[in-house]
Design a protein around this motif. Structure first.
Motif: not given
Length: 375
Positions: A68-77, A81-89
């Motif tokens: 897992l290296v990235g996320v796409i969401s309509g919810t900024p929060s 949270d995912w950035q911190l939890k999964y170390d996503i740049p």
């Protein structure tokens, strides 16, 4: 003359050989999993950070071929949270408006679309146009026309389209399929698939036809339908179905509460299946042939899958479904590996063609025939 002691000794020896065979299977599996992976890793962005997206993300921690290296969401929060939890740049984080820009991001290979059913069509096509491989949760669309357009878009863009059929990689399921192919059940005569639970929150998207495309059949029923196809090993030629609705307030027009459906196959085998949003404890497959049987319960839940055949208990390794799925999908994308049961867009399209026929049969009360050229 054989004595009771001779019989028991032979039985004991047979049981020992079976036990050693099982231990060998486990050892080979563990040895294979313990070998360090040196190949290319599939770098995945998850679109849709809800409950199932979280389950996939957690499972991917144990993957060797996918990350897992990235996320796409309509919810900024959620993104934060995912950035911190999964170390996503930060450069690998997008929203639904700007994720087309992923085409300029060489650090993402594939996007796993885990959003409400009605959004899959447009989102997968956008993923394809961005030049990324698409993994889409099932059902892959709300109708066969949309599914066909998704398949065409991915082919045009020369990217893979895979569907989240996690059971196609589950070891005990694969063992039953192996036994069926080897003729160990004899001529397959009957399959029964029961999938259902009581849907909770009446305001959830799964009970909104505009987002779900239907009701239980589009969500839990697809397991029984897809299971019938891969357990019997054929495509149906006719369908009958009956719908039952006891709560028209909760299950509004176009949102099915309970559907029973029957499938007929070219060999003469038949399937009887049940899909429900209002009956708990439905998670069972049963396959019967003229030489044996297989029963799985739970058959499609997150695990562990349990089952037995006329030869005894199924004892293949217990896996985390989403971990195995993502590693195997990486192999499909990068190594062109061919799975035992397909997980490509055409597989998802077949299910949707049958679901449309099930809805038609339930509405009209008539048997719906599926010509061979429908596939």
């Amino acid at each position: 003359m054989n004595t009771r002691r001779d019989f028991l000794q032979k039985m004991g020896a047979s049981a020992l050989m079976l036990q050693l065979s099982s231990l060998s299977t486990f050892a080979n599996y563990s040895e294979k999993k313990d070998q360090p992976y040196q190949g290319r890793v599939l770098r995945v962005a998850i679109m849709g950070l809800g409950g199932y997206g979280t389950r996939v993300a957690e499972a991917m921690k144990a993957c060797s071929k996918a990350k897992l290296v990235g996320v796409i969401s309509g919810t900024p929060s959620k993104i934060k949270d995912w950035q911190l939890k999964y170390d996503i740049p930060a450069q690998n984080c997008y929203n639904y408006e700007n994720f087309d820009e992923v085409k300029n991001n060489p650090d993402i290979d594939a996007i796993y679309v885990i959003t409400p059913n009605a959004l899959h069509h447009d989102q997968v096509i956008r993923v394809a146009k961005a030049g990324k491989h698409a993994i889409c949760e099932k059902p892959m669309a709300v109708n066969a026309k949309q599914a066909q357009e998704m398949v065409a878009a991915c082919k045009k863009a020369n990217v893979k389209l895979l569907v989240g059929y996690r059971m196609h990689f589950e070891p005990r399921t694969l063992e039953v399929i192996r036994m069926r192919k080897a003729g160990e059940f004899g001529k397959v005569m009957f399959f029964q698939g029961q999938c259902g639970f009581k849907a909770g929150d009446p305001n959830q998207w799964r009970l909104n036809k505009a987002l779900a495309g239907g009701g239980a059949m589009m969500d839990i029923g697809i397991y029984a339908l897809n299971g019938a196809r891969y357990m019997v090993g054929e495509e149906p030629v006719w369908i009958t179905a009956q719908e039952t609705k006891t709560d028209p307030v909760k299950f509004k027009e176009g949102v099915d509460e309970t559907i029973q459906f029957q499938l007929g196959f070219p060999s003469g085998a038949i399937a009887s299946c049940l899909s429900s949003y209002n009956i708990n404890h439905l998670d069972r497959f049963f396959l019967s042939g003229d030489k044996g049987f297989a029963e799985m319960q739970p058959s499609t839940g997150y695990g562990p899958i349990k089952g037995r055949t006329h030869q005894g208990e199924l004892n293949q390794p217990i896996t985390t479904h989403q971990t195995e799925q993502m590693d195997q999908m990486a192999a499909i994308i990068f190594e062109n590996k061919q799975p035992v049961v397909s997980v490509d867009g055409e597989e998802g399209l077949k299910d949707l063609k049958i679901i449309e026929a099930i809805y038609q049969a339930a509405k009209t009360g008539q048997k719906v025939k599926l010509p061979a050229n429908v596939w």
